[in-house]
Design an enzyme around this catalytic site. Sequence first.
Site, PDB file in Angstrom:
ATOM      1  N   LYS A   1       0.852  -1.185   0.000  1.00 15.05           N
ATOM      2  CA  LYS A   1       0.000   0.000   0.000  1.00 15.05           C
ATOM      3  C   LYS A   1       0.893   1.242   0.000  1.00 15.05           C
ATOM      4  O   LYS A   1       1.864   1.309   0.741  1.00 15.05           O
ATOM      5  CB  LYS A   1      -0.886  -0.032   1.252  1.00 15.05           C
ATOM      6  CG  LYS A   1      -2.244   0.558   1.023  1.00 15.05           C
ATOM      7  CD  LYS A   1      -3.248   0.051   2.009  1.00 15.05           C
ATOM      8  CE  LYS A   1      -4.571   0.748   1.784  1.00 15.05           C
ATOM      9  NZ  LYS A   1      -5.666   0.150   2.498  1.00 15.05           N
TER      10      LYS A   1
ATOM     11  N   GLU B   1     -20.306  -6.491   8.299  1.00 11.76           N
ATOM     12  CA  GLU B   1     -21.388  -5.781   8.988  1.00 11.76           C
ATOM     13  C   GLU B   1     -22.474  -6.722   9.479  1.00 11.76           C
ATOM     14  O   GLU B   1     -23.021  -6.543  10.576  1.00 11.76           O
ATOM     15  CB  GLU B   1     -21.989  -4.728   8.051  1.00 11.76           C
ATOM     16  CG  GLU B   1     -21.096  -3.520   7.789  1.00 11.76           C
ATOM     17  CD  GLU B   1     -20.025  -3.744   6.734  1.00 11.76           C
ATOM     18  OE1 GLU B   1     -20.038  -4.818   6.098  1.00 11.76           O
ATOM     19  OE2 GLU B   1     -19.180  -2.854   6.549  1.00 11.76           O
TER      20      GLU B   1
ATOM     21  N   ARG C   1     -26.153  -3.390   4.880  1.00 13.97           N
ATOM     22  CA  ARG C   1     -25.694  -4.776   4.779  1.00 13.97           C
ATOM     23  C   ARG C   1     -26.273  -5.658   5.887  1.00 13.97           C
ATOM     24  O   ARG C   1     -26.416  -6.861   5.716  1.00 13.97           O
ATOM     25  CB  ARG C   1     -24.162  -4.839   4.913  1.00 13.97           C
ATOM     26  CG  ARG C   1     -23.384  -4.583   3.677  1.00 13.97           C
ATOM     27  CD  ARG C   1     -23.315  -5.824   2.818  1.00 13.97           C
ATOM     28  NE  ARG C   1     -22.918  -5.496   1.462  1.00 13.97           N
ATOM     29  CZ  ARG C   1     -21.669  -5.545   1.014  1.00 13.97           C
ATOM     30  NH1 ARG C   1     -20.692  -5.918   1.812  1.00 13.97           N
ATOM     31  NH2 ARG C   1     -21.404  -5.228  -0.229  1.00 13.97           N
TER      32      ARG C   1
HETATM   33  C1  LIG Z   1     -19.421  -3.008   3.106  1.00  9.77           C
HETATM   34  C2  LIG Z   1     -18.285  -2.050   3.314  1.00  9.77           C
HETATM   35  N1  LIG Z   1     -17.814  -1.838   4.560  1.00  9.77           N
HETATM   36  C3  LIG Z   1     -16.797  -0.969   4.743  1.00  9.77           C
HETATM   37  C4  LIG Z   1     -16.246  -0.304   3.704  1.00  9.77           C
HETATM   38  C5  LIG Z   1     -15.165   0.734   3.928  1.00  9.77           C
HETATM   39  N2  LIG Z   1     -13.905   0.357   3.268  1.00  9.77           N
HETATM   40  C6  LIG Z   1     -13.515   0.892   2.098  1.00  9.77           C
HETATM   41  S1  LIG Z   1     -12.054   0.306   1.553  1.00  9.77           S
HETATM   42  C7  LIG Z   1     -11.903  -0.674   2.913  1.00  9.77           C
HETATM   43  C8  LIG Z   1     -10.688  -1.528   3.075  1.00  9.77           C
HETATM   44  C9  LIG Z   1     -10.524  -2.445   1.939  1.00  9.77           C
HETATM   45  O1  LIG Z   1      -9.338  -3.163   2.110  1.00  9.77           O
HETATM   46  P1  LIG Z   1      -8.763  -3.989   0.904  1.00  9.77           P
HETATM   47  O2  LIG Z   1      -9.860  -4.671   0.194  1.00  9.77           O
HETATM   48  O3  LIG Z   1      -7.659  -4.830   1.407  1.00  9.77           O
HETATM   49  O4  LIG Z   1      -8.230  -2.865  -0.086  1.00  9.77           O
HETATM   50  P2  LIG Z   1      -6.921  -1.943   0.041  1.00  9.77           P
HETATM   51  O5  LIG Z   1      -7.411  -0.544   0.210  1.00  9.77           O
HETATM   52  O6  LIG Z   1      -6.098  -2.413   1.199  1.00  9.77           O
HETATM   53  O7  LIG Z   1      -6.216  -2.118  -1.251  1.00  9.77           O
HETATM   54  C10 LIG Z   1     -13.000  -0.526   3.774  1.00  9.77           C
HETATM   55  C11 LIG Z   1     -13.152  -1.191   5.068  1.00  9.77           C
HETATM   56  C12 LIG Z   1     -16.789  -0.544   2.432  1.00  9.77           C
HETATM   57  N3  LIG Z   1     -16.344   0.098   1.351  1.00  9.77           N
HETATM   58  N4  LIG Z   1     -17.780  -1.419   2.268  1.00  9.77           N
END
Ligand SMILES: Cc1ncc(C[n+]2csc(CCOP(=O)(O)OP(=O)(O)O)c2C)c(N)n1
Length: 603
Positions: free
Chosen positions: A275, A356, A384
């Site tokens: 990242k 969730e 959700r």
């Molecule tokens: C249902 C839901 N809950 C929470 C989020 C908030 N959210 C956005 S990105 C993220 C982290 C995603 O992590 P990852 O898939 O590993 O992607 P990275 O940014 O690390 O590449 C979260 C928790 C969301 N988008 N959707």
Amino acid sequence: MLSNIQFPSDIKNLDFDQLQSLADEIRDFLIESINKTGGHLGSNLGTIELTLAMHFVFDTPSDSFVWDVGHQAYTHKILTGRREMMSTLRQKDGLSGFTKRDESEHDAFGAAHSSTSISAALGMAIANQLNQTNNTAIAVIGDGALTGGMSFEALNHAGDSNANLLIILNDNDMSISYNVGALNKYLTRLISGKLCSIMRSKSSKLLKGFPRLHGFAKRFEEHFKGMFLPSTLFEELGINYFGPIDGHDIKTLVKTLQNLKNHNTPRLLHVITKKGCGLKTAENDPIKYHGIAPPSSASDSKPKPSYSQVFGRWLCNTAAKDTRLIGITPAMCEGSGMVEFSKSFPDRYFDVAIAEQHAVTFAGGLATHGLKPVLAIYSTFLQRGYDQFIHDIALQNLDVLFAIDRAGLVGADGPTHAGVFDLSFLRCIPNVVIMAPSSSLELYQLLNTALTLKGPICVRFPRGKSSIEHFESDELLPIGKGNIIRKGTNVAIFAFGTTLECATEAANTLNATLIDMRFIKPLDESLILEIAASHKKLISIEDNVASGGAGSAINELLQKDGITTPLSIIGLPDYFTEQGTQKELYELYGLSANNIVNCASGE
Ligand SMILES: Cc1ncc(C[n+]2csc(CCOP(=O)(O)OP(=O)(O)O)c2C)c(N)n1
């Protein structure tokens, strides 16, 4: 080179050195551009090489790229005709910060809520089969998004199919916060090679009787570390596992994707990325740089706490007094103001990952054993957990406090993140109490009040700051009672939540009666009826869709009692709202003092 690249066809003839130079240019471009517009900096710096390799090997839109969450798809936007629009990212009428089908034919699926990519791509893969095309559907999913329950439902289905589905697991060991859970630990073991060596020793034993094969297997594994090894979790589910490979090595990415292109069965490529890759500050603090805000023009000399921070302070103060209190977040520790709580009360803090539905029912389980779970959840993500809310919490009348953050319009994240439905979808559920504070002080007081109540209690509050500085208070507020802010003549305004601010301005202009309603359920029926009898015109205002929301609740009451005093309901429209600043959007949709004044004069 970048200025000559408009579409994926422009990169097809580049050699590996040129692809790497292009990746470097895109990295510089993204850093400069996101610093101006704000956006998901860290996630996007991690996917540049992967995106280039995917577009080099596959052909969109015939092949479908489904980006989970869609927040890491900026390079994909740049390569699919949208580079010049990147300066408008996340602004009104500008590019979305996520993938969006309306925006480009190369965006195979709209996203922003996580963990949907494997399901959507599987649907596309099966449609390809039924339509007898050879196209590939590709889901790109992060290790964070993989923790969401839908991913498992999709893997369960995919592994039992013979669809041409490629899942690319973009594993950077991070969600927004550090990724958590057993699955994350499993992926770490996979990468660190421990699992590989366990499997190697197992296969060694099996192959001992066949020395030539044994030697071959050893040599093979040296070349393709982890490849074709039996019994990863994914292989057990019927999905071929490949990798792990370096997600910043374009040559390896391209060659591996070329190899995997014609496999035609469900397969998963495990790609390791960093990242913030290439920007030291972002690499060193991946949480802070997951997403950044645009530079703010006005400098706040004495910054006020956000509603999330006020909630976080309340949580810490209250947990210190009440040992029953448990704090839960589905992967939104920072956004929900829970960092301090997580450090001060680590045994009573649960980040359950992007889960969730699980978070809601887990809270229910805790409540059955006398604990007092507080689930901090964004309004949009509570969608959700709707069945869990009804079936697991409300129906059993369990004592769970829902701190519903980001209610109302959230601004730059746009319609996918708008928290504008919760009043409508919660109000119809029996046993539920719903509160909407008008200020940070009232948030604190309503949280105090909520903790004294039984059953499911929702306190919903917006993104942003209240103008009040001192918010800590021991006070409890009367249940189901509104607060008369000013008495006027003819017109009465019922304000829900932080709409009180613009309602106050309008009430002063109109010399109207103004009530801070505080409660959507139970509604202050006696006050409403009294006001309806003594005024000529009623106006309600809420940062929720007008359909089925708080104003609707007043309307139902008036209808039931045969009251004919006219009521105008100001709320959000029956179409999906746009992205922009919160201020722009509230003005656009008429949640403003001006619109209230116009409404009062019948315009
Ligand atoms: C249902 C839901 N809950 C929470 C989020 C908030 N959210 C956005 S990105 C993220 C982290 C995603 O992590 P990852 O898939 O590993 O992607 P990275 O940014 O690390 O590449 C979260 C928790 C969301 N988008 N959707």
